[in-house]
Write a protein that holds these residues in place. Structure first.
Motif, PDB file in Angstrom:
ATOM      1  N   TYR A 232      49.498  32.704  54.990  1.00  0.00           N
ATOM      2  CA  TYR A 232      50.674  33.037  55.798  1.00  0.00           C
ATOM      3  C   TYR A 232      50.645  32.387  57.177  1.00  0.00           C
ATOM      4  O   TYR A 232      51.598  31.741  57.596  1.00  0.00           O
ATOM      5  N   THR A 233      49.559  32.555  57.893  1.00  0.00           N
ATOM      6  CA  THR A 233      49.500  32.032  59.261  1.00  0.00           C
ATOM      7  C   THR A 233      49.211  30.539  59.300  1.00  0.00           C
ATOM      8  O   THR A 233      49.551  29.859  60.267  1.00  0.00           O
ATOM      9  N   ALA A 234      48.593  29.998  58.245  1.00  0.00           N
ATOM     10  CA  ALA A 234      48.275  28.570  58.200  1.00  0.00           C
ATOM     11  C   ALA A 234      49.425  27.735  57.663  1.00  0.00           C
ATOM     12  O   ALA A 234      49.401  26.506  57.774  1.00  0.00           O
ATOM     13  N   GLY A 235      50.430  28.371  57.034  1.00  0.00           N
ATOM     14  CA  GLY A 235      51.533  27.627  56.455  1.00  0.00           C
ATOM     15  C   GLY A 235      51.126  26.805  55.250  1.00  0.00           C
ATOM     16  O   GLY A 235      51.647  25.707  55.032  1.00  0.00           O
ATOM     17  N   GLN A 236      50.231  27.358  54.420  1.00  0.00           N
ATOM     18  CA  GLN A 236      49.692  26.595  53.302  1.00  0.00           C
ATOM     19  C   GLN A 236      49.672  27.419  52.016  1.00  0.00           C
ATOM     20  O   GLN A 236      49.763  28.659  52.039  1.00  0.00           O
ATOM     21  N   LEU A 237      49.520  26.695  50.921  1.00  0.00           N
ATOM     22  CA  LEU A 237      49.133  27.267  49.641  1.00  0.00           C
ATOM     23  C   LEU A 237      47.705  26.835  49.353  1.00  0.00           C
ATOM     24  O   LEU A 237      47.329  25.697  49.648  1.00  0.00           O
ATOM     25  N   ALA A 238      46.913  27.741  48.786  1.00  0.00           N
ATOM     26  CA  ALA A 238      45.527  27.415  48.458  1.00  0.00           C
ATOM     27  C   ALA A 238      45.237  27.866  47.035  1.00  0.00           C
ATOM     28  O   ALA A 238      45.757  28.897  46.579  1.00  0.00           O
ATOM     29  N   LEU A 239      44.420  27.083  46.336  1.00  0.00           N
ATOM     30  CA  LEU A 239      44.034  27.392  44.961  1.00  0.00           C
ATOM     31  C   LEU A 239      42.522  27.422  44.852  1.00  0.00           C
ATOM     32  O   LEU A 239      41.823  26.641  45.512  1.00  0.00           O
ATOM     33  N   TRP A 240      42.024  28.309  44.000  1.00  0.00           N
ATOM     34  CA  TRP A 240      40.602  28.446  43.743  1.00  0.00           C
ATOM     35  C   TRP A 240      40.366  28.374  42.240  1.00  0.00           C
ATOM     36  O   TRP A 240      41.121  28.945  41.447  1.00  0.00           O
ATOM     37  N   LYS A 241      39.300  27.698  41.866  1.00  0.00           N
ATOM     38  CA  LYS A 241      38.900  27.610  40.458  1.00  0.00           C
ATOM     39  C   LYS A 241      37.934  28.741  40.132  1.00  0.00           C
ATOM     40  O   LYS A 241      36.930  28.939  40.831  1.00  0.00           O
ATOM     41  N   GLY A 242      38.233  29.500  39.080  1.00  0.00           N
ATOM     42  CA  GLY A 242      37.365  30.585  38.663  1.00  0.00           C
ATOM     43  C   GLY A 242      36.334  30.141  37.647  1.00  0.00           C
ATOM     44  O   GLY A 242      36.594  29.245  36.836  1.00  0.00           O
ATOM     45  N   ASP A 243      35.151  30.774  37.703  1.00  0.00           N
ATOM     46  CA  ASP A 243      34.088  30.413  36.754  1.00  0.00           C
ATOM     47  C   ASP A 243      33.908  31.449  35.652  1.00  0.00           C
ATOM     48  O   ASP A 243      32.975  31.347  34.850  1.00  0.00           O
ATOM     49  N   GLY A 244      34.775  32.462  35.627  1.00  0.00           N
ATOM     50  CA  GLY A 244      34.688  33.476  34.583  1.00  0.00           C
ATOM     51  C   GLY A 244      33.780  34.633  34.898  1.00  0.00           C
ATOM     52  O   GLY A 244      33.633  35.546  34.072  1.00  0.00           O
ATOM     53  N   THR A 245      33.163  34.642  36.079  1.00  0.00           N
ATOM     54  CA  THR A 245      32.271  35.742  36.465  1.00  0.00           C
ATOM     55  C   THR A 245      32.812  36.532  37.649  1.00  0.00           C
ATOM     56  O   THR A 245      32.185  37.503  38.066  1.00  0.00           O
ATOM     57  N   GLY A 246      33.939  36.102  38.207  1.00  0.00           N
ATOM     58  CA  GLY A 246      34.459  36.712  39.423  1.00  0.00           C
ATOM     59  C   GLY A 246      34.188  35.893  40.660  1.00  0.00           C
ATOM     60  O   GLY A 246      34.538  36.300  41.766  1.00  0.00           O
ATOM     61  N   ALA A 247      33.558  34.727  40.487  1.00  0.00           N
ATOM     62  CA  ALA A 247      33.341  33.801  41.601  1.00  0.00           C
ATOM     63  C   ALA A 247      34.430  32.727  41.569  1.00  0.00           C
ATOM     64  O   ALA A 247      34.859  32.288  40.499  1.00  0.00           O
ATOM     65  N   PHE A 248      34.844  32.281  42.765  1.00  0.00           N
ATOM     66  CA  PHE A 248      35.923  31.303  42.881  1.00  0.00           C
ATOM     67  C   PHE A 248      35.550  30.240  43.902  1.00  0.00           C
ATOM     68  O   PHE A 248      35.063  30.552  44.990  1.00  0.00           O
ATOM     69  N   GLU A 249      35.788  28.978  43.533  1.00  0.00           N
ATOM     70  CA  GLU A 249      35.514  27.854  44.411  1.00  0.00           C
ATOM     71  C   GLU A 249      36.819  27.184  44.815  1.00  0.00           C
ATOM     72  O   GLU A 249      37.735  27.060  43.998  1.00  0.00           O
ATOM     73  N   PRO A 250      36.930  26.719  46.084  1.00  0.00           N
ATOM     74  CA  PRO A 250      38.160  26.048  46.515  1.00  0.00           C
ATOM     75  C   PRO A 250      38.482  24.856  45.622  1.00  0.00           C
ATOM     76  O   PRO A 250      37.601  24.058  45.285  1.00  0.00           O
ATOM     77  N   ALA A 251      39.760  24.755  45.233  1.00  0.00           N
ATOM     78  CA  ALA A 251      40.188  23.667  44.357  1.00  0.00           C
ATOM     79  C   ALA A 251      41.241  22.787  45.013  1.00  0.00           C
ATOM     80  O   ALA A 251      41.264  21.581  44.758  1.00  0.00           O
ATOM     81  N   ALA A 252      42.120  23.357  45.819  1.00  0.00           N
ATOM     82  CA  ALA A 252      43.172  22.578  46.477  1.00  0.00           C
ATOM     83  C   ALA A 252      43.817  23.425  47.553  1.00  0.00           C
ATOM     84  O   ALA A 252      43.822  24.664  47.472  1.00  0.00           O
ATOM     85  N   HIS A 253      44.342  22.766  48.564  1.00  0.00           N
ATOM     86  CA  HIS A 253      45.207  23.447  49.527  1.00  0.00           C
ATOM     87  C   HIS A 253      46.151  22.417  50.116  1.00  0.00           C
ATOM     88  O   HIS A 253      45.800  21.249  50.290  1.00  0.00           O
ATOM     89  N   PHE A 254      47.380  22.853  50.417  1.00  0.00           N
ATOM     90  CA  PHE A 254      48.387  21.941  50.937  1.00  0.00           C
ATOM     91  C   PHE A 254      49.480  22.746  51.633  1.00  0.00           C
ATOM     92  O   PHE A 254      49.624  23.961  51.415  1.00  0.00           O
ATOM     93  N   ALA A 255      50.238  22.072  52.480  1.00  0.00           N
ATOM     94  CA  ALA A 255      51.311  22.717  53.235  1.00  0.00           C
ATOM     95  C   ALA A 255      52.386  23.237  52.287  1.00  0.00           C
ATOM     96  O   ALA A 255      52.677  22.632  51.251  1.00  0.00           O
ATOM     97  N   SER A 256      53.005  24.346  52.650  1.00  0.00           N
ATOM     98  CA  SER A 256      53.996  24.989  51.791  1.00  0.00           C
ATOM     99  C   SER A 256      55.409  24.476  52.035  1.00  0.00           C
ATOM    100  O   SER A 256      56.339  24.970  51.412  1.00  0.00           O
ATOM    101  N   ARG A 257      55.554  23.481  52.907  1.00  0.00           N
ATOM    102  CA  ARG A 257      56.858  22.913  53.258  1.00  0.00           C
ATOM    103  C   ARG A 257      57.750  23.927  53.975  1.00  0.00           C
ATOM    104  O   ARG A 257      58.973  23.882  53.891  1.00  0.00           O
ATOM    105  N   GLY A 258      57.160  24.862  54.683  1.00  0.00           N
ATOM    106  CA  GLY A 258      57.908  25.842  55.451  1.00  0.00           C
ATOM    107  C   GLY A 258      56.954  26.647  56.302  1.00  0.00           C
ATOM    108  O   GLY A 258      55.737  26.547  56.151  1.00  0.00           O
TER     109      GLY A 258
END
Length: 404
Positions: A232-258
């Protein structure tokens, strides 16, 4: 990872036209003060959907004795569009998000609620459905510790403020897990499902930028649950890749165009067998942006739907969106609850194929003396058509838009 977009000009047919997909129901259903989130589900097995709203009330200083309202409204379906209010369900202060899922071994679906003002050790509430409109409450806290530095706003004891949550079996153990946004602490919180106690010790994933909304999907088709969140405050979308155990690693982030991306939904908007993202912006922009997926966390094409006529003026103030097939043609449509303009705006997808940009027909459904805030979809009168339920601030009610 850096994402480069080809920007697509918005293409909307008949902007601002009166709606013909829905007919507004003449009655409004009573709810508690300032109903925010809303869900609809058959909770008693009679095939009619019940309606539950999270009634946030008025948010005040969290250090006060009663910083907000602390109940859910529970409306039981009696038949065709006839609803009977039940005693309200007690939550933590400012219930802000609701999920419906079967948490225990019983067949009836249960309710999971996140409270925005997390005080008195009641951050997340579970209401086990015992049938006959009876629920057994349990309350769970996410204790503040070094994993939860406090970044913005504050509540009574320094715990995170939850703005949304999802429930799913992420780690494949047959127990339902929770992922919640700790907006005030820049984290996503994974709470594993466990036997007997229902939920275990939380784990944390950093999400710097004010995570406001989160959704789960398998973006890279590896069979594991991944996450996307609005920052919300960064103006971005972020995605995390899950490993099936409840752990998540950063996969992508980019501006939301707004500015101030608020709500996000996941759907295959153009039916090309790749997941897309739909994000709305709040308080500053009247825009909804569609990010078309290339697969494997990549989104190279995006398309903006502008609701207002002047980009510099906030005319609509979008507070919620849903993406689902609203008219039965197997194409995902978009509905937005617009608090500022006191209307629900619907974008009906009339694209002939998967080609971009997709085309939409815009419909508007105004409300007098009420402010739309939250949305959900269900077949409330069981006529085979998709309906919308909208929470209405100031009226303290739920309105129904019935599919034609």
């Amino acid at each position: 990872m850096r994402t480069i977009w080809l920007l697509i000009t918005c293409l909307v047919i008949a902007p601002g036209a009166a709606g013909d997909t829905f007919k507004k129901h003449t009655r409004q259903l009573p709810a508690g003060p300032n109903p925010s989130a809303i869900v609809a589900a058959d909770l008693n097995g009679d095939e009619w959907p019940e309606i539950i709203t999270a009634d946030v009330g008025s948010l005040t200083d969290p250090r006060q004795e009663r910083p907000a309202h602390d109940q859910l409204s529970f409306l039981v379906a009696q038949g065709d569009l006839d609803y009977e209010p039940q005693p309200q369900l007690q939550t933590g202060f400012a219930p802000y998000c609701i999920a419906v899922a079967n948490i225990d071994a019983l067949k009836a679906p249960d309710l999971v609620v996140g409270s925005f003002h997390a005080v008195r050790e009641r951050n997340i509430s579970l209401f086990r459905n015992l049938r006959d409109n009876l629920f057994e409450p349990s309350h769970f806290s996410i204790p503040p510790d070094r994993e939860l530095p406090y970044e913005r706003m504050r509540d009574g004891d320094g715990a995170p403020i939850f703005t949304t949550l999802i429930v799913s079996d992420i780690n494949h153990d047959s127990y339902r897990d929770i992922v919640a946004t700790g907006w005030s602490s820049d984290v996503l919180i994974f709470v594993p499902g466990v036997p007997d106690a229902y939920f275990g010790a939380p784990r944390f994933t950093r999400a710097v930028g004010g995570p406001r909304d989160v959704k789960a999907a398998d973006f890279d088709k590896d069979g594991e649950t991944d996450l996307v969140a609005t920052l919300y405050t960064a103006g971005q979308l972020a995605l995390w890749k899950g490993d099936g155990t409840g752990a998540f690693e950063p996969a992508a982030h980019f501006a939301s165009r707004g500015r101030l991306p608020h709500k996000v939904q996941v759907a295959d908007v153009n039916r090309d067998d790749r997941l897309d993202l739909v994000v709305s912006h709040c308080y500053t922009d009247d825009s909804i942006v569609l990010f078309y997926g290339d697969g494997d966390f990549q989104f190279s094409l995006s398309q903006e739907l502008m609701l207002g006529e002047d980009r510099k003026v906030l005319e609509h103030e979008i507070r919620d969106i849903i993406v689902t097939d609203l008219n039965g043609d197997d194409k995902p449509d978009i509905a937005a609850a617009c608090y500022g303009s006191a209307q629900v705006v619907v974008f009906i997808n009339n694209s002939p194929d998967a080609a971009l940009p997709q085309t939409f027909r815009e419909e508007t459904y105004p409300y007098k003396d009420a402010r739309p805030r939250g949305l959900c979809a269900a077949d409330f009168n069981r006529d085979g058509a998709r309906d919308l339920a909208v929470t209405l601030w100031e009226a303290n009610a739920v309105g129904l838009l019935l599919g034609e």
